[in-house]
Design a protein around this motif. Structure first.
Motif: not given
Length: 120
Positions: A56-78
């Motif tokens: 979703a982030f890739k298709k919306s052109d919002k994927l960055s290293t920062k967002w990727s690591y935030w996603l890792l953190f937030l999904a793990s926290l979830y």
């Protein structure tokens, strides 16, 4: 709704599905001779969660290293938060560190697999 936000619908649906299955709609699946099948289910669910959000982030052109690591953190926290919620709010559910570890492993596998396929 624009074309980029539509990619987040499957990812949000997966997150909601994980929430419901982790809390209200638990479906115990037993496979004879395999005592850890639920750990595979946890791992797969979080793999799909992270993979779908990364797409979703890739298709919306919002994927960055920062967002990727935030996603890792937030999904793990979830995953950890849902395990804690099971312990605190549901008498028929239990907190298991192995389930939490399977959730985090699924997050990491989803991230690695996405990165392997996203070489462009």
């Amino acid at each position: 709704m624009n074309n980029t936000t539509i990619w987040f619908i499957p990812a949000i649906a997966v997150a909601l599905g994980i929430f419901l299955l982790s809390t209200f709609l638990a479906i115990p699946i037993q496979v004879e001779g395999v005592s850890y099948v639920d750990k595979i289910e946890h791992c797969f669910a979080y793999f799909v969660l992270v993979f779908s959000f990364l797409i979703a982030f890739k298709k919306s052109d919002k994927l960055s290293t920062k967002w990727s690591y935030w996603l890792l953190f937030l999904a793990s926290l979830y995953g950890l938060a849902l395990e804690l919620a099971q312990y605190i709010f549901f008498s028929h559910r239990f907190f298991e560190w192995v389930d939490a570890a399977a959730n985090v492993l699924g997050v990491l596998i989803g991230f690695v697999v996405f990165k392997l396929f996203d070489r462009g």
